[in-house]
Design an enzyme around this catalytic site. Structure first.
Site, PDB file in Angstrom:
ATOM      1  N   PRO A  13       0.794  -1.228   0.000  1.00  0.00           N
ATOM      2  CA  PRO A  13       0.000   0.000   0.000  1.00  0.00           C
ATOM      3  C   PRO A  13       0.832   1.287   0.000  1.00  0.00           C
ATOM      4  CG  PRO A  13      -0.077  -1.068   2.143  1.00  0.00           C
ATOM      5  CD  PRO A  13       0.563  -2.043   1.190  1.00  0.00           C
ATOM      6  N   ASN A  14       0.317   2.231  -0.754  1.00  0.00           N
ATOM      7  CA  ASN A  14       0.850   3.603  -0.856  1.00  0.00           C
ATOM      8  C   ASN A  14       2.134   3.712  -1.673  1.00  0.00           C
ATOM      9  OD1 ASN A  14      -1.236   4.798   0.825  1.00  0.00           O
ATOM     10  ND2 ASN A  14      -0.271   3.705   2.521  1.00  0.00           N
ATOM     11  N   ARG A  21       5.071  11.015  -2.502  1.00  0.00           N
ATOM     12  CA  ARG A  21       4.794  10.635  -1.120  1.00  0.00           C
ATOM     13  C   ARG A  21       6.021  10.887  -0.232  1.00  0.00           C
ATOM     14  NH1 ARG A  21       4.679   4.464   1.231  1.00  0.00           N
ATOM     15  NH2 ARG A  21       3.972   5.023   3.318  1.00  0.00           N
ATOM     16  N   TYR A  26      11.171   8.914   1.271  1.00  0.00           N
ATOM     17  CA  TYR A  26      11.143   7.851   0.249  1.00  0.00           C
ATOM     18  C   TYR A  26      11.797   8.254  -1.071  1.00  0.00           C
ATOM     19  CZ  TYR A  26       7.824   5.798   3.522  1.00  0.00           C
ATOM     20  OH  TYR A  26       7.245   5.272   4.653  1.00  0.00           O
ATOM     21  N   ASN A  78       8.116  -5.610  -0.597  1.00  0.00           N
ATOM     22  CA  ASN A  78       7.977  -4.396   0.203  1.00  0.00           C
ATOM     23  C   ASN A  78       6.495  -4.280   0.514  1.00  0.00           C
ATOM     24  OD1 ASN A  78       7.818  -1.966   1.444  1.00  0.00           O
ATOM     25  ND2 ASN A  78       8.967  -0.819  -0.112  1.00  0.00           N
ATOM     26  N   ALA A  81       3.021  -0.662   4.918  1.00  0.00           N
ATOM     27  CA  ALA A  81       2.569  -0.720   6.314  1.00  0.00           C
ATOM     28  C   ALA A  81       2.023  -2.094   6.709  1.00  0.00           C
ATOM     29  CB  ALA A  81       1.516   0.361   6.559  1.00  0.00           C
ATOM     30  N   HIS A  84       3.918  -4.307   9.202  1.00  0.00           N
ATOM     31  CA  HIS A  84       3.842  -4.151  10.652  1.00  0.00           C
ATOM     32  C   HIS A  84       2.514  -4.655  11.236  1.00  0.00           C
ATOM     33  CE1 HIS A  84       7.215  -1.701   9.562  1.00  0.00           C
ATOM     34  NE2 HIS A  84       6.452  -0.836   8.935  1.00  0.00           N
ATOM     35  N   ASP A  91       1.950 -15.596   7.385  1.00  0.00           N
ATOM     36  CA  ASP A  91       1.565 -17.004   7.171  1.00  0.00           C
ATOM     37  C   ASP A  91       1.769 -17.411   5.716  1.00  0.00           C
ATOM     38  OD1 ASP A  91       0.900 -17.210   9.825  1.00  0.00           O
ATOM     39  OD2 ASP A  91      -1.276 -17.291   9.503  1.00  0.00           O
ATOM     40  N   GLU A 102      12.498  -9.408   2.484  1.00  0.00           N
ATOM     41  CA  GLU A 102      11.791  -8.198   2.909  1.00  0.00           C
ATOM     42  C   GLU A 102      12.618  -6.991   2.453  1.00  0.00           C
ATOM     43  OE1 GLU A 102      11.971  -7.543   7.134  1.00  0.00           O
ATOM     44  OE2 GLU A 102      10.202  -6.249   7.129  1.00  0.00           O
ATOM     45  N   HIS A 104      12.718  -2.628   2.137  1.00  0.00           N
ATOM     46  CA  HIS A 104      12.169  -1.300   2.447  1.00  0.00           C
ATOM     47  C   HIS A 104      13.091  -0.223   1.892  1.00  0.00           C
ATOM     48  CE1 HIS A 104       9.228  -3.025   5.145  1.00  0.00           C
ATOM     49  NE2 HIS A 104      10.192  -3.732   5.696  1.00  0.00           N
ATOM     50  N   SER A 106      13.078   2.921   3.243  1.00  0.00           N
ATOM     51  CA  SER A 106      13.569   3.556   4.470  1.00  0.00           C
ATOM     52  C   SER A 106      14.047   2.465   5.431  1.00  0.00           C
ATOM     53  CB  SER A 106      12.443   4.369   5.120  1.00  0.00           C
ATOM     54  OG  SER A 106      11.418   3.501   5.599  1.00  0.00           O
ATOM     55  N   ARG A 111      12.890   4.630  12.644  1.00  0.00           N
ATOM     56  CA  ARG A 111      11.694   5.472  12.596  1.00  0.00           C
ATOM     57  C   ARG A 111      10.792   5.194  13.813  1.00  0.00           C
ATOM     58  NH1 ARG A 111       9.198   4.968   6.818  1.00  0.00           N
ATOM     59  NH2 ARG A 111       8.033   6.764   7.609  1.00  0.00           N
ATOM     60  N   ARG A 115       6.898   0.909  13.722  1.00  0.00           N
ATOM     61  CA  ARG A 115       7.523   0.268  12.538  1.00  0.00           C
ATOM     62  C   ARG A 115       8.603  -0.736  12.928  1.00  0.00           C
ATOM     63  NH1 ARG A 115       5.489   3.528   8.402  1.00  0.00           N
ATOM     64  NH2 ARG A 115       5.182   5.666   9.108  1.00  0.00           N
TER      65      ARG A 115
HETATM   66  C1  DQA Z   1       8.209   1.131   3.803  1.00  0.00           C
HETATM   67  C2  DQA Z   1       8.327   1.305   5.328  1.00  0.00           C
HETATM   68  C3  DQA Z   1       6.976   1.100   5.993  1.00  0.00           C
HETATM   69  O1  DQA Z   1       7.091   1.298   7.402  1.00  0.00           O
HETATM   70  C4  DQA Z   1       5.955   2.066   5.456  1.00  0.00           C
HETATM   71  O2  DQA Z   1       4.692   1.806   6.016  1.00  0.00           O
HETATM   72  C5  DQA Z   1       5.887   2.063   3.963  1.00  0.00           C
HETATM   73  C6  DQA Z   1       7.141   2.032   3.213  1.00  0.00           C
HETATM   74  C7  DQA Z   1       9.546   1.456   3.086  1.00  0.00           C
HETATM   75  O3  DQA Z   1       9.729   0.996   1.952  1.00  0.00           O
HETATM   76  O4  DQA Z   1      10.390   2.173   3.643  1.00  0.00           O
HETATM   77  O5  DQA Z   1       4.825   2.171   3.368  1.00  0.00           O
HETATM   78  O6  DQA Z   1       7.892  -0.229   3.538  1.00  0.00           O
END
Ligand code: DQA
Length: 148
Positions: A13-14, A21, A26, A78, A81, A84, A91, A102, A104, A106, A111, A115
């Protein structure tokens, strides 16, 4: 290219809003620009990538299952959110035989406290975080060391 050369790159998401953003966190690159760099690096490494984004948790679960069905070498995830909060993603990662990295942009550990917990990281093979778009390229390089 064999399916064992295929790497799924799944974004949650996002991340469709990258570029505008919170650029101080980012960066200014859009997801399409980052995807182009991942594709270029994949070509150099002799890998194929399937890069997707969804704001919906269930899509990410379905795509993890699909990665297994397609015999993918690895998944770069990635989960935004959902990292978390999502036991369903935890699962799904546990349920498939495909190694998940995994990723990210950031560094979540530097942070907010909320997170610091990662349900994805607890099931993943490893984590690469904090290097901006380069995190994806480092994770892709890591998959080149996996059997495929
Ligand atoms: C993120 C880090 C997450 O905590 C955050 O919710 C994101 C972006 C990152 O790529 O740094 O949406 O996954």
């Amino acid at each position: 290219m064999m399916s064992g050369d295929l790497v799924y790159v799944l974004n949650g998401p996002n991340l469709n809003l990258l570029g505008t953003r919170e650029p101080a966190i980012y960066g200014h690159d859009t997801l399409d620009e980052i995807a182009g760099r991942i594709e270029d690096r994949a070509r150099e490494l002799g890998l194929a990538v399937d890069i997707r984004q969804s704001n919906h948790e269930g899509h990410l679960v379905d795509w993890l299952h699909e990665a297994q069905a397609k015999g993918a070498r690895a998944v770069l995830l990635n989960a935004g959110a959902f990292t978390h909060s999502s036991i369903a993603l935890h699962d799904a990662i546990k349920a498939i035989g495909v190694p998940v990295i995994e990723v990210h942009l950031s560094n979540p550990h530097a942070r907010e406290d909320f997170r610091h917990r990662s349900f994805v990281g607890r099931a993943a093979k490893g984590t690469i975080a904090g290097f901006g778009a380069e995190s994806y390229l480092l994770a892709l390089a890591a998959t080149a060391t996996f059997g495929g």
